[in-house]
Structure formats: structure tokens, C-alpha cells
Design a protein around this motif. Structure first.
Motif, PDB file in Angstrom:
ATOM      1  N   GLY A  42       0.107   4.526 -11.208  1.00  0.00           N
ATOM      2  CA  GLY A  42       0.970   5.242 -10.258  1.00  0.00           C
ATOM      3  C   GLY A  42       1.628   4.326  -9.240  1.00  0.00           C
ATOM      4  N   GLY A  43       1.903   3.090  -9.601  1.00  0.00           N
ATOM      5  CA  GLY A  43       2.671   2.213  -8.702  1.00  0.00           C
ATOM      6  C   GLY A  43       1.916   1.002  -8.185  1.00  0.00           C
ATOM      7  N   ALA A  44       0.673   0.827  -8.641  1.00  0.00           N
ATOM      8  CA  ALA A  44      -0.138  -0.340  -8.225  1.00  0.00           C
ATOM      9  C   ALA A  44      -0.051  -0.588  -6.719  1.00  0.00           C
ATOM     10  CB  ALA A  44       0.297  -1.586  -9.011  1.00  0.00           C
ATOM     11  N   MET A  45      -0.250   0.470  -5.936  1.00  0.00           N
ATOM     12  CA  MET A  45      -0.134   0.357  -4.477  1.00  0.00           C
ATOM     13  C   MET A  45      -1.469  -0.049  -3.850  1.00  0.00           C
ATOM     14  SD  MET A  45       1.852   3.915  -3.760  1.00  0.00           S
ATOM     15  CE  MET A  45       3.251   4.407  -4.751  1.00  0.00           C
ATOM     16  N   SER A  46      -1.381  -0.845  -2.814  1.00  0.00           N
ATOM     17  CA  SER A  46      -2.600  -1.119  -2.047  1.00  0.00           C
ATOM     18  C   SER A  46      -3.001   0.196  -1.359  1.00  0.00           C
ATOM     19  CB  SER A  46      -2.320  -2.186  -0.991  1.00  0.00           C
ATOM     20  OG  SER A  46      -1.373  -1.679  -0.078  1.00  0.00           O
ATOM     21  N   ALA A  47      -4.236   0.261  -0.909  1.00  0.00           N
ATOM     22  CA  ALA A  47      -4.708   1.518  -0.306  1.00  0.00           C
ATOM     23  C   ALA A  47      -3.882   1.889   0.921  1.00  0.00           C
ATOM     24  CB  ALA A  47      -6.187   1.398   0.050  1.00  0.00           C
ATOM     25  N   ASP A  48      -3.555   0.910   1.771  1.00  0.00           N
ATOM     26  CA  ASP A  48      -2.813   1.287   2.988  1.00  0.00           C
ATOM     27  C   ASP A  48      -1.373   1.674   2.667  1.00  0.00           C
ATOM     28  OD1 ASP A  48      -2.464  -1.335   2.435  1.00  0.00           O
ATOM     29  OD2 ASP A  48      -2.599  -2.056   4.508  1.00  0.00           O
ATOM     30  N   HIS A  49      -0.782   1.048   1.650  1.00  0.00           N
ATOM     31  CA  HIS A  49       0.562   1.462   1.228  1.00  0.00           C
ATOM     32  C   HIS A  49       0.520   2.910   0.729  1.00  0.00           C
ATOM     33  CE1 HIS A  49       4.270   0.706  -1.595  1.00  0.00           C
ATOM     34  NE2 HIS A  49       4.435   1.725  -0.795  1.00  0.00           N
ATOM     35  N   TYR A  50      -0.478   3.204  -0.116  1.00  0.00           N
ATOM     36  CA  TYR A  50      -0.594   4.570  -0.638  1.00  0.00           C
ATOM     37  C   TYR A  50      -0.742   5.568   0.513  1.00  0.00           C
ATOM     38  CZ  TYR A  50      -2.413   8.870  -2.496  1.00  0.00           C
ATOM     39  OH  TYR A  50      -2.591  10.212  -2.757  1.00  0.00           O
ATOM     40  N   VAL A  51      -1.572   5.227   1.478  1.00  0.00           N
ATOM     41  CA  VAL A  51      -1.816   6.165   2.579  1.00  0.00           C
ATOM     42  C   VAL A  51      -0.507   6.503   3.288  1.00  0.00           C
ATOM     43  CG1 VAL A  51      -2.882   6.372   4.874  1.00  0.00           C
ATOM     44  CG2 VAL A  51      -4.248   5.651   2.916  1.00  0.00           C
ATOM     45  N   GLU A  52       0.345   5.489   3.521  1.00  0.00           N
ATOM     46  CA  GLU A  52       1.617   5.757   4.199  1.00  0.00           C
ATOM     47  C   GLU A  52       2.495   6.687   3.360  1.00  0.00           C
ATOM     48  OE1 GLU A  52       2.138   5.004   7.383  1.00  0.00           O
ATOM     49  OE2 GLU A  52       0.091   4.277   7.171  1.00  0.00           O
ATOM     50  N   GLU A  53       2.559   6.410   2.045  1.00  0.00           N
ATOM     51  CA  GLU A  53       3.355   7.271   1.151  1.00  0.00           C
ATOM     52  C   GLU A  53       2.768   8.685   1.119  1.00  0.00           C
ATOM     53  OE1 GLU A  53       6.091   6.589  -0.568  1.00  0.00           O
ATOM     54  OE2 GLU A  53       6.196   4.454  -0.057  1.00  0.00           O
ATOM     55  N   MET A  54       1.475   8.740   0.973  1.00  0.00           N
ATOM     56  CA  MET A  54       0.795  10.034   0.820  1.00  0.00           C
ATOM     57  C   MET A  54       1.039  10.931   2.041  1.00  0.00           C
ATOM     58  SD  MET A  54      -2.162  11.646   1.943  1.00  0.00           S
ATOM     59  CE  MET A  54      -3.328  10.419   2.477  1.00  0.00           C
ATOM     60  N   LYS A  55       1.047  10.321   3.235  1.00  0.00           N
ATOM     61  CA  LYS A  55       1.259  11.128   4.445  1.00  0.00           C
ATOM     62  C   LYS A  55       2.656  11.767   4.421  1.00  0.00           C
ATOM     63  CE  LYS A  55      -0.042   7.894   7.465  1.00  0.00           C
ATOM     64  NZ  LYS A  55      -0.475   7.207   8.692  1.00  0.00           N
ATOM     65  N   ARG A  56       3.667  10.988   3.990  1.00  0.00           N
ATOM     66  CA  ARG A  56       5.029  11.538   3.923  1.00  0.00           C
ATOM     67  C   ARG A  56       5.076  12.689   2.914  1.00  0.00           C
ATOM     68  NH1 ARG A  56       9.959   8.216   2.910  1.00  0.00           N
ATOM     69  NH2 ARG A  56       8.868   7.406   1.093  1.00  0.00           N
ATOM     70  N   PHE A  57       4.484  12.450   1.743  1.00  0.00           N
ATOM     71  CA  PHE A  57       4.501  13.494   0.712  1.00  0.00           C
ATOM     72  C   PHE A  57       3.714  14.720   1.166  1.00  0.00           C
ATOM     73  CE2 PHE A  57       6.481  12.145  -3.334  1.00  0.00           C
ATOM     74  CZ  PHE A  57       6.862  10.851  -2.991  1.00  0.00           C
ATOM     75  N   ALA A  58       2.600  14.482   1.858  1.00  0.00           N
ATOM     76  CA  ALA A  58       1.781  15.623   2.315  1.00  0.00           C
ATOM     77  C   ALA A  58       2.590  16.499   3.270  1.00  0.00           C
ATOM     78  CB  ALA A  58       0.511  15.118   2.992  1.00  0.00           C
TER      79      ALA A  58
END
Ligand code: AHR
Length: 524
Positions: A202-218
Motif C-alpha cells: 500500500g505504498g511502502a510508507m513509514s509509520a509516521d508518513h502513514y499516520v499523516e495520510e491516515m488522519k486526512r483520510f479519516a
């Protein structure tokens, strides 16, 4: 000489059989007076990805097919799934979810874009099974939606539009488009997955990168079905969690959740874990012996340690257990069937897999305070499936029968069971010989599921119910001549449940469990 040796062996076998039958029964104490949490029925969820014949052939055959279908969805599969009360179906992936663009799968069939399924086998993806077909399928089988949005290659705008198409109850442009496609009423998205394995496919994101994306999507994935949002059935969002030991997604997501601002929230976190016996998957699904049985089962028991560890991390930030753990991919990932497209992940399904399923489901139930959802991978024709199809033919797997046996546990109240499991040993591997869980259903009936892991020895059990006396004990048991026994299109009933009952003396129930068996009995 030879016959003496044989006679010796037979005498030895007789002697050990009589020792086995003379063995003290294993005492199980069902602590009916110490009820635990409710076992969320979502623990018995399924996963259907656009992968191999999981969707095409398995669910979707098209309206013009000779295979009996309702609006393109095969009727034999619907009937079989209705019988196991599938609580939710996770869709469209998996890795596929992070390259799925929902627009390709709505509107007239002949206008749908033909794309390539680059995650799974590089085959043409016709997009004939899209959003409206998915919800039609859910309605036919009586299940809730668990939709995963594309974070890896999609945008919050695309995800928000998809939510508008699915859920808007006011006449927005996309709600009108849905109505024009035949569905004026909004759909109910009960669960929304924010990405899939974004540490990997799903994009080989680091955990903190994912968290930033996830917050926007949430924040932007709003559920516009306001009737649903007002009630207890409010849409739940699930973030991506642990990556089989390598990442710190659980820690980072939970830390962010703990410090969150008003504009976003999540209700759960995922964990994916397969029994593989080493990567690449090489355990056989057909024609294996005790060695591959023991390897798979020993690995299955390790799920418990993973849940303890992940729950421990979650407890630091969420001691009240508001955020659920969703094991939304699990099962046996075995070597592909010889001659099949390796990207289709096709495998047979044996008694071993059924026993493995019972071990995992029991673990989830023991963690029912934190584990509120689990999705076996995958529902039809892929990995550890419920159902196998080939053209018009369909067969129910041994794993399907475990789901059927376990129906009384859906939304029942967990009841602890005390027992000394003993050991089953094979070469260097040691694991519990017995496994058991109990629960009280909504009608007040007490149920016990017991698995005899040992493939060679029957197990005698003596079941006492604290604060009560057992009256009768009866139910069904799943077993077969060998751990590798399978159901095929030509012999579909090799591994099917049979009745089992025990005796009761002085309020204690006695039951003999065949070797390598899963039993579910009512304690009346
Ligand atoms: O279930 C098969 C794949 O396993 C899924 O697409 C992915 O999420 C996981 O790695």
C-alpha cells in the motif's frame, strides 16, 4: 519372523490403545458464573479481494451465465454463505484496494474500463463487479460492508467521492448517479478501512508518513448516510496496524490517536498474520503428512502471543479499550495448486486447515475484550477459503464447516474454561493437545467448542459447569481419516460434521473426542 514382528506390533498397539482408554479424562471447568465480554460476531468476518477467482467465477458469473445467478451473482454460493451468517465482507482488497479506483466499476457494464490486475497475476480486470454489485451481493447474503479505501495510489478527494456515491442520502450529484445506476437509497458502510498494508504493497510508507495520510483520510471520508450516523450503527474507521513484526505502525497510530484533535478518529486497527511455515509459502495443501500438520498448527498457536503484544501496545494509549483490534487478514497461506497461476493463490483446504481455523477463532474469542473483528483470507477460491468453485461446480471446504459449527458463538457471551491442555509433540515441536472455549448465547444456552489437536490419540474429557449440573451434552464433530483429508467436487462429503454426544454422571459431562477433531456441543 515377519509375522512375529507384526504380532508384536499389534499387541503393542492393543496395549497402548487400552492405556489410552484407561487414561484419566482431562477435566474442563466451565466457569459459567464468571461471564466475560460479548464475542463480537464480526470475528467471523470474511475477506474477498479481486484476486484470482475470488470474485470472478467465485461470486460474479455475469447475468448471462448458465450458472444459476441473481443479477450476475451465483446463487449456490449465496445460499452457502447465508447459512454461515457472514457478518461482514472486506472488499476490494488487500493489495488490490490500494490500486483500485471506484469509478472504473460503476455504471453500464459495457462502458466499464478494462484494467490490469498488477497485484495478482497481471490479468485483465473487467471491473464488472464494482460498488453496486458488491452491495447487491451483501444484501443477498445478509452481510455488512467493510470497504477499504485507496490510500496508496488514491487521494482523499477520490475516497470522499466514493463515500458520497455510496452513502449520500441527499440528492447530491453522486447520489443521483447512484440512483441512475439503480440504487436511490443510500448504502450502509458499516466499516471503512483506511488503506491496506501501507507499510508494504500500500505504498511502502513509514509509520509516521502513514499516520499523516491516515488522519486526512479519516477526516474526509465522511459518511453522508446521516440516519446511520445517528444510531448505534455509526460507520467505524479502521487504520492499518502491525506488519508481522517489522514496523511500529501500531505504536505510531495509537500514539496519534491518543493525542488526536477533534477532526478525526478511528475505531480500530488492523493486524495481518498468516500461517505460512516460512516464506515463500511452501506447505502443501494436498498430500501432506503429520510433519506439515504439526508445523502449521504450532504456528497457528503463535497468534495468541501476537495479540498479547499488540494489545499491550494499545493498552498504553487506550486502557479503556475504545480502539478495537481487527485481525482482518489471517489463515493458512500454502503452496499454490500445481499448474495454477501462482498469482491466483489457489490451494486446497483440508481437515488440518479446519483445525487451524478453530485454534485461531478460539484465540480471537479469548481476546474478545480487544479483538472485535477478524476476516479469514479469503472467502472463495483464494488461500484458506470457505468455498471452492470450478465453473458450475461448487464444494464447501472443511473450514466452512468450522464456521457453521461455530455459529452459536456469534454475539454470545464469553465464558472462561479452566483446563490443563497437555501436550501434543511431533519431533521438535510441542503445542497444546487440547483447546477449548465456551460461551452463553442470547437464549441462555451454554456452548463448548473443543479441539483435539493430537492426530493420533482420542481425548477423553470431563466437563463440569461451575454453579450448575450438566444434564445432557450433544452437538457435532468434524473429523476425517487423515489430517490431509479434503472435500472435492466429486467427493464433497469427506470432511463434514457428524453428531456427537456424551454421557453425564453426577452433573459432569463425559465426551470422547476423536483424534484431530473439532467439536461444538451444547451443555444443557
Ligand atoms: O490475502 C492476500 C494478500 O495478503 C493481501 O492482498 C495483502 O493485504 C496481504 O499481504
Amino acid at each position: 519372523m515377519k509375522s512375529f514382528a507384526r504380532l508384536g506390533l499389534s499387541l503393542l498397539a492393543l496395549a497402548s490403545a487400552s492405556i489410552a482408554s484407561a487414561e484419566t479424562p482431562t477435566a474442563l471447568t466451565v466457569q459459567a458464573d464468571k461471564p466475560g465480554p460479548v464475542i463480537d460476531r464480526q470475528i467471523f468476518g470474511q475477506f474477498a479481494e479481486h484476486l484470482g477467482q475470488g470474485i470472478y467465477g467465485g461470486i460474479w458469473v455475469g447475468k448471462d451465465s448458465k450458472i444459476p445467478n441473481v443479477r450476475g451473482i451465483r446463487s449456490d454460493v449465496v445460499a452457502a454463505l447465508r447459512a454461515i451468517h457472514v457478518p461482514n465482507v472486506r472488499w476490494p482488497g488487500g493489495c488490490f484496494a490500494d490500486e483500485y479506483h471506484w469509478r472504473w466499476g460503476v455504471g453500464p457494464q459495457d462502458k466499464r474500463r478494462q484494467t490490469l490486475n498488477a497485484s495478482w497475476g497481471n490479468v485483465i480486470e473487467p471491473n464488472s463487479f464494482g460498488t453496486d454489485e458488491y452491495f447487491d451481493f451483501l444484501e443477498q447474503i445478509g452481510s455488512d460492508a467493510y470497504v477499504s479505501v485507496n490510500i496508496g495510489s488514491g487521494s482523499p478527494e477520490e475516497a470522499a467521492d466514493w463515500l458520497e456515491y455510496m452513502t449520500a442520502d441527499k440528492p447530491t450529484t453522486l447520489a443521483r448517479e447512484r440512483a441512475a445506476n439503480g440504487h436511490p437509497a443510500p448504502y450502509k458502510v458499516k466499516f471503512l478501512g483506511l488503506g491496506n498494508e501501507n507499510w508494504g504493497c500500500g505504498g511502502a510508507m513509514s509509520a509516521d508518513h502513514y499516520v499523516e495520510e491516515m488522519k486526512r483520510f479519516a477526516h474526509y471520508t465522511r459518511n453522508l448516510n446521516f440516519e446511520q450516523e445517528k444510531g448505534p450503527d455509526k460507520m467505524k474507521r479502521l487504520a492499518v496496524g502491525w506488519d508481522s513484526g517489522k514496523s511500529d505502525y501500531t505504536e505510531e497510530v495509537m500514539k496519534a490517536w491518543h493525542d488526536k484533535v477533534w477532526s478525526w478518529d478511528i475505531d480500530g486497527l488492523s493486524l495481518h498474520n498468516y500461517v505460512v511455515g516460512g516464506w515463500p509459502p511452501h506447505l502443501k495443501s494436498l498430500g501432506f503428512g503429520e510433519n506439515e500438520y504439526a508445523i502449521a498448527l504450532e504456528e497457528a498457536f503463535r497468534m495468541d502471543g501476537m495479540l498479547v503484544k499488540q494489545s499491550g501496545i494499545m493498552d498504553k494509549y487506550d486502557p479503556a479499550k475504545k480502539v478495537a483490534l481487527a485481525v482482518d487478514e489471517w489463515g493458512a497461506w500454502l503452496a499454490p495448486n500445481p499448474g495454477s497461476n501462482p498469482g491466483f493463490l489457489q490451494q486446497q483446504n483440508s481437515l488440518r486447515d479446519a483445525i487451524l481455523a478453530s485454534v485461531n477463532l478460539n484465540i480471537f474469542m479469548r481476546h474478545a475484550d480487544r479483538v472485535k473483528m477478524a476476516n479469514i483470507a479469503q472467502m472463495i477460491n483464494v488461500l484458506q477459503s470457505m468455498i471452492l468453485t470450478d465453473g458450475p461446480k461448487m464444494v464447501l471446504t472443511p473450514t466452512y464447516h468450522v464456521y457453521r459449527l461455530y455459529l452459536p458463538f456469534q454475539d454470545a457471551t464469553y465464558v472462561p474454561v479452566k483446563f490443563d491442555a497437555g501436550d501434543y509433540k511431533f519431533q521438535a515441536l510441542t503445542m497444546p493437545r487440547l483447546d477449548a472455549v465456551a460461551a452463553r448465547d442470547k437464549a441462555g444456552k451454554l456452548w463448548l467448542a473443543v479441539t483435539n489437536i493430537d492426530p493420533n490419540r482420542a481425548a477423553e474429557i470431563a466437563v463440569a459447569v461451575e454453579g450448575a449440573r450438566a444434564g445432557t451434552v450433544s452437538g457435532q464433530v468434524l473429523t476425517a481419516a487423515s489430517v490431509g483429508a479434503v472435500n472435492t467436487f466429486d467427493a464433497p462429503s469427506t470432511v463434514v460434521p457428524k453428531p456427537i454426544s456424551g454421557t453425564v454422571s453426577n452433573g459432569t459431562a463425559h465426551l470422547t473426542l476423536p483424534p484431530k477433531s473439532v467439536a461444538v456441543v451444547a451443555l444443557n
